[in-house]
Write an enzyme that holds these catalytic residues in place. Sequence first.
Site, PDB file in Angstrom:
ATOM      1  N   GLN A 126       2.639 -60.959-122.830  1.00  0.00           N
ATOM      2  CA  GLN A 126       3.785 -60.218-122.135  1.00  0.00           C
ATOM      3  C   GLN A 126       4.939 -61.426-121.584  1.00  0.00           C
ATOM      4  OE1 GLN A 126       2.499 -57.981-118.396  1.00  0.00           O
ATOM      5  NE2 GLN A 126       4.631 -58.335-117.660  1.00  0.00           N
TER       6      GLN A 126
ATOM      7  N   TYR B 152     -19.669 -67.190-113.977  1.00  0.00           N
ATOM      8  CA  TYR B 152     -19.022 -68.299-114.843  1.00  0.00           C
ATOM      9  C   TYR B 152     -18.754 -67.441-116.346  1.00  0.00           C
ATOM     10  CZ  TYR B 152     -18.634 -72.389-117.756  1.00  0.00           C
ATOM     11  OH  TYR B 152     -18.073 -73.650-118.598  1.00  0.00           O
TER      12      TYR B 152
ATOM     13  N   TYR C 149      -0.467 -63.586-120.717  1.00  0.00           N
ATOM     14  CA  TYR C 149       0.744 -64.295-120.357  1.00  0.00           C
ATOM     15  C   TYR C 149       1.442 -64.588-121.830  1.00  0.00           C
ATOM     16  CZ  TYR C 149       0.767 -66.030-115.374  1.00  0.00           C
ATOM     17  OH  TYR C 149       0.902 -65.742-113.937  1.00  0.00           O
TER      18      TYR C 149
ATOM     19  N   GLY D  30     -12.843 -84.636-113.772  1.00  0.00           N
ATOM     20  CA  GLY D  30     -14.333 -84.101-114.196  1.00  0.00           C
ATOM     21  C   GLY D  30     -14.568 -85.110-115.507  1.00  0.00           C
TER      22      GLY D  30
END
Length: 326
Positions: free
Chosen positions: A162, A145, A159, A11
Amino acid sequence: MPRSVVTGGAGFLGSHLCERLLAEGHDVLCLDNLDTGSLQNIEHIRDSAFEFRNVDVVEAVEVSGAVANVFHLASPASPIDYLRLPLHTLKVGSYGTHHALGLAKFKRARFLLASTSEVYGDPEVHPQPETYWGNVNPIGPRGVYDESKRYGEAMTMAYHRQQGVDTAIARIFNTYGPRMRPNDGRAVPTFLRQAMLDKPLTVFGDGSQTRSFCYVDDLVEGLIRLAFSGEHTPVNLGNPAELSLRELAEVVIEVTGAKSIIVHQALPLDDPKVRQPDIAKAVRLLGWEPSIELRDGLARVWQHERHTQNHAVTGLRSGVPLEPTT
Ligand code: NAD
């Protein structure tokens, strides 16, 4: 050599990031399904340290070998794209982010989420510091979005807390530069395309809504510094120099020397009225602030677009409407 995985690497931002990582001495694995990106963005990269794979991160992300950094940029990013791909946008922010985080966890890699200033919605606080929680309409057309990115941030922190993954969150404000698609609907490429043809520049509403535009090289520098810092909480990356959309159109006419006039069109639903990053945290933590002034950056893009095939006329002939959205 350290190895980086860049999702969305074909991109606009991702291709510049891949180039920069290669220049830093990284091996780079670019994962992209080419939904809104293009092989044209990376075809000039002739480097044995660079690998492209056509992968949809919503489905799975499997990579063999060691990985030091995962940069998760895959997502439709322009309003034209996420209004066209609402479910995919939600899936890439949820399943896609989950898969990219899973890869970082498995490889014990540092993870960076490309989040957005859109998490602030139509802000009631100005400029926006990272401590502001935002004012987002979850059921409006832009909600797919905004909420996808907010969910991605929540998952990233989960993430981290934990599972112990080493994570970073970049809240990216409007960024422009070479390789933006001329018909992707964002203000800078749209105005440049119109200016190239001496066509009227189409400004939404009365044009008093403000934005802050960061040149891509500055932004990539910020991403690199954040990725190699130890910071886990969100950091704004953008240029705090704020101007109205009407002023942006005037600057584009000045820089390009176009004979265009400015015309106005109806304001889209939930279009934020103001947008300006508070970058005090990036300055303090990363020693980062943008250095490229708007007129200079626009002149660079103008030169680039005039000398590549990916220029204004190509975009216009695609038949995509000209309205700028930011
Ligand atoms: P872009 O559309 O040029 O790049 C996004 C890339 O992700 C594309 O190459 C696309 O093909 C790829 N992609 C989309 N879905 C995918 C999937 N399921 N699997 C694999 N690849 C997929 O947009 P951009 O402007 O380069 O934005 C890159 C990231 O930065 C996005 O996450 C965006 O939300 C974020 N961001 C950009 C800006 C900006 O001003 N450019 C501002 C804020 C946030």
